[in-house]
Design a protein around this motif. Structure first.
Motif, PDB file in Angstrom:
ATOM      1  N   SER A  32       0.826  -1.201   0.000  1.00  0.00           N
ATOM      2  CA  SER A  32       0.000   0.000   0.000  1.00  0.00           C
ATOM      3  C   SER A  32       0.861   1.252   0.000  1.00  0.00           C
ATOM      4  CB  SER A  32      -0.906   0.010   1.240  1.00  0.00           C
ATOM      5  OG  SER A  32      -1.647   1.214   1.319  1.00  0.00           O
ATOM      6  N   GLY A  33       0.313   2.317  -0.567  1.00  0.00           N
ATOM      7  CA  GLY A  33       0.881   3.630  -0.353  1.00  0.00           C
ATOM      8  C   GLY A  33       0.469   4.115   1.027  1.00  0.00           C
ATOM      9  N   PRO A  34       0.728   5.370   1.344  1.00  0.00           N
ATOM     10  CA  PRO A  34       0.330   5.881   2.659  1.00  0.00           C
ATOM     11  C   PRO A  34      -1.158   5.678   2.951  1.00  0.00           C
ATOM     12  CG  PRO A  34       1.782   7.442   1.563  1.00  0.00           C
ATOM     13  CD  PRO A  34       1.454   6.383   0.557  1.00  0.00           C
ATOM     14  N   ILE A  35      -2.003   5.867   1.938  1.00  0.00           N
ATOM     15  CA  ILE A  35      -3.439   5.652   2.057  1.00  0.00           C
ATOM     16  C   ILE A  35      -3.800   4.411   1.245  1.00  0.00           C
ATOM     17  CG2 ILE A  35      -5.735   6.668   1.805  1.00  0.00           C
ATOM     18  CD1 ILE A  35      -3.896   8.223   3.662  1.00  0.00           C
ATOM     19  N   PRO A  36      -4.513   3.432   1.829  1.00  0.00           N
ATOM     20  CA  PRO A  36      -4.745   2.157   1.136  1.00  0.00           C
ATOM     21  C   PRO A  36      -5.833   2.218   0.073  1.00  0.00           C
ATOM     22  CG  PRO A  36      -5.789   2.109   3.284  1.00  0.00           C
ATOM     23  CD  PRO A  36      -5.030   3.412   3.219  1.00  0.00           C
ATOM     24  N   LEU A  37      -5.664   3.125  -0.885  1.00  0.00           N
ATOM     25  CA  LEU A  37      -6.668   3.271  -1.935  1.00  0.00           C
ATOM     26  C   LEU A  37      -6.703   2.063  -2.866  1.00  0.00           C
ATOM     27  CD1 LEU A  37      -6.085   7.040  -2.850  1.00  0.00           C
ATOM     28  CD2 LEU A  37      -7.865   6.061  -1.400  1.00  0.00           C
ATOM     29  N   HIS A  38      -5.631   1.271  -2.877  1.00  0.00           N
ATOM     30  CA  HIS A  38      -5.585   0.106  -3.747  1.00  0.00           C
ATOM     31  C   HIS A  38      -6.631  -0.933  -3.357  1.00  0.00           C
ATOM     32  CE1 HIS A  38      -3.393  -1.267  -0.226  1.00  0.00           C
ATOM     33  NE2 HIS A  38      -3.471  -2.507  -0.670  1.00  0.00           N
ATOM     34  N   LEU A  39      -7.196  -0.824  -2.147  1.00  0.00           N
ATOM     35  CA  LEU A  39      -8.173  -1.801  -1.689  1.00  0.00           C
ATOM     36  C   LEU A  39      -9.595  -1.487  -2.166  1.00  0.00           C
ATOM     37  CD1 LEU A  39      -6.892  -2.376   1.959  1.00  0.00           C
ATOM     38  CD2 LEU A  39      -6.597  -3.860  -0.037  1.00  0.00           C
ATOM     39  N   VAL A  40      -9.790  -0.325  -2.751  1.00  0.00           N
ATOM     40  CA  VAL A  40     -11.128   0.028  -3.245  1.00  0.00           C
ATOM     41  C   VAL A  40     -11.546  -0.924  -4.361  1.00  0.00           C
ATOM     42  CG1 VAL A  40     -12.509   1.797  -4.401  1.00  0.00           C
ATOM     43  CG2 VAL A  40     -10.902   2.449  -2.580  1.00  0.00           C
ATOM     44  N   GLU A  41     -10.633  -1.202  -5.283  1.00  0.00           N
ATOM     45  CA  GLU A  41     -10.978  -2.067  -6.418  1.00  0.00           C
ATOM     46  C   GLU A  41     -11.355  -3.476  -5.990  1.00  0.00           C
ATOM     47  OE1 GLU A  41      -9.079  -3.801 -10.598  1.00  0.00           O
ATOM     48  OE2 GLU A  41      -7.955  -2.367  -9.380  1.00  0.00           O
ATOM     49  N   PRO A  42     -10.545  -4.174  -5.173  1.00  0.00           N
ATOM     50  CA  PRO A  42     -10.974  -5.522  -4.771  1.00  0.00           C
ATOM     51  C   PRO A  42     -12.243  -5.535  -3.945  1.00  0.00           C
ATOM     52  CG  PRO A  42      -8.976  -4.870  -3.592  1.00  0.00           C
ATOM     53  CD  PRO A  42      -9.187  -3.878  -4.681  1.00  0.00           C
ATOM     54  N   LEU A  43     -12.485  -4.488  -3.160  1.00  0.00           N
ATOM     55  CA  LEU A  43     -13.720  -4.405  -2.385  1.00  0.00           C
ATOM     56  C   LEU A  43     -14.928  -4.325  -3.311  1.00  0.00           C
ATOM     57  CD1 LEU A  43     -15.286  -3.994   0.307  1.00  0.00           C
ATOM     58  CD2 LEU A  43     -14.874  -1.536   0.011  1.00  0.00           C
ATOM     59  N   LEU A  44     -14.903  -3.406  -4.249  1.00  0.00           N
ATOM     60  CA  LEU A  44     -16.042  -3.224  -5.147  1.00  0.00           C
ATOM     61  C   LEU A  44     -16.219  -4.429  -6.068  1.00  0.00           C
ATOM     62  CD1 LEU A  44     -15.635   0.551  -6.094  1.00  0.00           C
ATOM     63  CD2 LEU A  44     -17.095  -0.473  -4.339  1.00  0.00           C
ATOM     64  N   THR A  45     -15.110  -4.985  -6.533  1.00  0.00           N
ATOM     65  CA  THR A  45     -15.195  -6.159  -7.412  1.00  0.00           C
ATOM     66  C   THR A  45     -15.807  -7.340  -6.687  1.00  0.00           C
ATOM     67  OG1 THR A  45     -13.265  -5.425  -8.685  1.00  0.00           O
ATOM     68  CG2 THR A  45     -13.871  -7.759  -8.835  1.00  0.00           C
ATOM     69  N   SER A  46     -15.394  -7.545  -5.435  1.00  0.00           N
ATOM     70  CA  SER A  46     -15.936  -8.661  -4.667  1.00  0.00           C
ATOM     71  C   SER A  46     -17.429  -8.486  -4.420  1.00  0.00           C
ATOM     72  CB  SER A  46     -15.197  -8.800  -3.336  1.00  0.00           C
ATOM     73  OG  SER A  46     -15.734  -9.856  -2.576  1.00  0.00           O
ATOM     74  N   LEU A  47     -17.849  -7.291  -4.051  1.00  0.00           N
ATOM     75  CA  LEU A  47     -19.270  -7.060  -3.825  1.00  0.00           C
ATOM     76  C   LEU A  47     -20.082  -7.287  -5.106  1.00  0.00           C
ATOM     77  CD1 LEU A  47     -19.104  -3.892  -1.554  1.00  0.00           C
ATOM     78  CD2 LEU A  47     -19.903  -6.155  -0.875  1.00  0.00           C
ATOM     79  N   LYS A  48     -19.467  -7.012  -6.229  1.00  0.00           N
ATOM     80  CA  LYS A  48     -20.139  -7.190  -7.511  1.00  0.00           C
ATOM     81  C   LYS A  48     -20.214  -8.656  -7.915  1.00  0.00           C
ATOM     82  CE  LYS A  48     -19.785  -5.763 -12.376  1.00  0.00           C
ATOM     83  NZ  LYS A  48     -18.985  -4.984 -13.360  1.00  0.00           N
ATOM     84  N   GLU A  49     -19.218  -9.464  -7.513  1.00  0.00           N
ATOM     85  CA  GLU A  49     -19.110 -10.829  -8.017  1.00  0.00           C
ATOM     86  C   GLU A  49     -19.397 -11.915  -6.986  1.00  0.00           C
ATOM     87  OE1 GLU A  49     -15.179 -11.171  -9.545  1.00  0.00           O
ATOM     88  OE2 GLU A  49     -15.552  -9.835 -11.267  1.00  0.00           O
ATOM     89  N   ASP A  50     -19.159 -11.652  -5.711  1.00  0.00           N
ATOM     90  CA  ASP A  50     -19.246 -12.701  -4.687  1.00  0.00           C
ATOM     91  C   ASP A  50     -20.608 -12.654  -4.000  1.00  0.00           C
ATOM     92  OD1 ASP A  50     -16.662 -13.238  -5.386  1.00  0.00           O
ATOM     93  OD2 ASP A  50     -15.772 -12.182  -3.683  1.00  0.00           O
ATOM     94  N   HIS A  51     -21.571 -13.388  -4.553  1.00  0.00           N
ATOM     95  CA  HIS A  51     -22.946 -13.295  -4.081  1.00  0.00           C
ATOM     96  C   HIS A  51     -23.389 -14.493  -3.251  1.00  0.00           C
ATOM     97  CE1 HIS A  51     -23.741 -10.370  -7.664  1.00  0.00           C
ATOM     98  NE2 HIS A  51     -23.176  -9.779  -6.629  1.00  0.00           N
ATOM     99  N   TYR A  52     -23.060 -15.693  -3.671  1.00  0.00           N
ATOM    100  CA  TYR A  52     -23.518 -16.884  -2.949  1.00  0.00           C
ATOM    101  C   TYR A  52     -22.615 -18.056  -3.306  1.00  0.00           C
ATOM    102  CZ  TYR A  52     -25.664 -18.002  -7.462  1.00  0.00           C
ATOM    103  OH  TYR A  52     -25.878 -18.258  -8.795  1.00  0.00           O
ATOM    104  N   VAL A  53     -22.769 -19.151  -2.566  1.00  0.00           N
ATOM    105  CA  VAL A  53     -22.084 -20.407  -2.900  1.00  0.00           C
ATOM    106  C   VAL A  53     -23.140 -21.495  -3.084  1.00  0.00           C
ATOM    107  CG1 VAL A  53     -19.963 -19.789  -1.676  1.00  0.00           C
ATOM    108  CG2 VAL A  53     -21.767 -21.052  -0.473  1.00  0.00           C
ATOM    109  N   SER A  54     -22.735 -22.553  -3.721  1.00  0.00           N
ATOM    110  CA  SER A  54     -23.649 -23.663  -3.995  1.00  0.00           C
ATOM    111  C   SER A  54     -24.136 -24.304  -2.697  1.00  0.00           C
ATOM    112  CB  SER A  54     -22.950 -24.705  -4.860  1.00  0.00           C
ATOM    113  OG  SER A  54     -23.754 -25.855  -5.011  1.00  0.00           O
ATOM    114  N   ASP A  55     -25.355 -24.831  -2.742  1.00  0.00           N
ATOM    115  CA  ASP A  55     -25.907 -25.561  -1.599  1.00  0.00           C
ATOM    116  C   ASP A  55     -25.219 -26.898  -1.383  1.00  0.00           C
ATOM    117  OD1 ASP A  55     -27.879 -23.726  -0.797  1.00  0.00           O
ATOM    118  OD2 ASP A  55     -29.173 -24.368  -2.432  1.00  0.00           O
TER     119      ASP A  55
END
Length: 398
Positions: free
Chosen positions: A347-370
């Motif tokens: 990370s740089g001084p401010i962890p802005l690099h974590l915005v992308e994985p956060l938003l991507t995960s919320l967009k893609e990680d919805h559920y798992v198989s039963d």
């Protein structure tokens, strides 16, 4: 207890084991992509043995010095903001004070694990003071968090940011999905989780009769609920004294910044890596494999402020290690873990690099198989589109 080799012999196909570096099998393709769901060639005891003995030692004076530091900063920030009381100071204060509230939470978190000190009474006292001050019921949270650690990586039994099964996901209405899976709403979830837990689970952190607790924990839960209530009453009383606008500026806004910190950090400990992490059920789950599914993160300047909580893998495996030894312990276990350790992006001084994985995960990680004992997150392709449509129209359709 069944030995590791015996356990493997009864429950695992040897072909699923990771090949060692000196494997001479000509058919083995060294360039094939690493599969983190394959059973590791090491044991939990191997990892433990790599950690220097002094990393387990707790220094109560050092722990208390962090409490003194954080409390002094909290009061100093509040006094400074109230004295200056100018429009450009308040946003800076909210960000700084919310971050310090989160730092207090982490200290109480260490008390809950017993990594703060060897004195159970001191841990309880400091835990109640730090957590009650930010409206967290210490013992209620401590017990549920213990459940999280004991079952980390288990689809059904995990307690914190665990996956939703497909059947539960399909039964959720649009607004429930939005609150769980959409930014920024998912990052404001913690207070609601304390009252009603995650989808598919029932109970409250404030109710001693909740499924979260066993009968002999009722007294602890009631004590923490009483402390939480006393803090809320104090805040209400202070609101009548200083006025609602002062309370809003000094406490309420920083409180919600703290909530965002808490939700973002805890979410990213278990989601958002460039390759999806495995979740387990049944005989495929064990404590070590679940712990290895957690993710370390680098928060730049904030690492020290929030007590290296981003150094999370070794913490999940051995929560008794004090936070000021986590970095050294992590370096010690890396050679044992090999590819099972996911190096955090610097990370740089401010962890802005974590915005992308956060938003991507919320967009893609919805559920798992039963079904299946090793599962990975799946995406509902209709949800993101439905979110945009329904927000614009103001009506749910899911």
């Amino acid at each position: 207890m069944v030995g590791f080799e015996q356990w493997l012999g009864h429950h695992v196909d040897p072909r699923r084991l990771v090949h060692s570096e000196d494997d001479d099998d000509d058919d083995y393709d060294e360039k094939r992509e690493f599969d983190p769901s394959v059973i590791p060639p090491f044991t939990l005891a191997d990892i433990r043995a790599a950690i220097p003995k002094h990393c387990w030692e707790k220094n109560v004076w050092k722990s208390m010095s962090f409490v003194a530091r954080d409390v002094a900063i909290v009061f100093g920030l509040a006094a400074g903001a109230a004295y200056l009381n100018t429009w450009f100071v308040w946003p800076l204060y909210w960000l700084a004070q919310g971050t310090m509230f989160w730092a207090l939470f982490v200290l109480g978190h260490d008390c809950g694990h017993g990594s703060f000190s060897n004195d159970k009474n001191l841990n309880s006292l400091v835990g109640h003071l730090t957590h009650s001050s930010i409206l967290v019921p210490y013992h209620g949270w401590r017990v549920s968090h213990r459940t999280h650690h004991q079952n980390h990586g288990h689809v059904e039994k995990d307690e914190s940011w665990h996956p939703i099964s497909e059947s539960i996901y399909k039964d959720m209405d649009f607004w429930a999905k939005t609150g769980r899976l959409s930014f920024p709403w998912a990052m404001l979830a913690y207070p609601f989780y304390l009252w009603s837990r995650s989808p598919g689970k029932k109970g409250s952190h404030f109710d001693p009769k909740s499924d979260l607790f066993v009968p002999n924990e009722a007294k602890d839960v009631m004590t923490s609920t009483a402390c939480w209530t006393a803090m809320l009453a104090t805040l209400v009383g202070l609101t009548f004294i200083v006025g609602p606008m002062w309370m809003l500026k000094l406490y309420v806004v920083p409180y919600w910044v703290n909530v965002v910190w808490l939700d973002v950090v805890t979410y990213l400990h278990h989601h958002g890596y460039e390759k999806k992490v495995p979740w387990y059920r049944g005989m495929e789950w064990n404590y070590m494999r679940g712990g290895l599914s957690t993710i370390d993160r680098d928060y730049g300047w904030f690492n020290n402020i929030h007590h290296d909580i981003g150094t999370h893998v070794v913490h999940h495996l051995f929560p008794q290690i004090p936070h000021y030894h986590l970095i050294e312990a992590t370096e010690a276990i890396k050679p044992v873990l090999g590819q099972y350790y996911r190096d955090p992006k610097k990370s740089g001084p401010i962890p802005l690099h974590l915005v992308e994985p956060l938003l991507t995960s919320l967009k893609e990680d919805h559920y798992v198989s039963d079904s299946g004992d090793i599962v990975f997150y799946q995406t509902d392709p209709e949800f993101s589109l439905a979110t945009l449509q329904n927000i614009s129209e103001g009506t749910p359709s899911l």
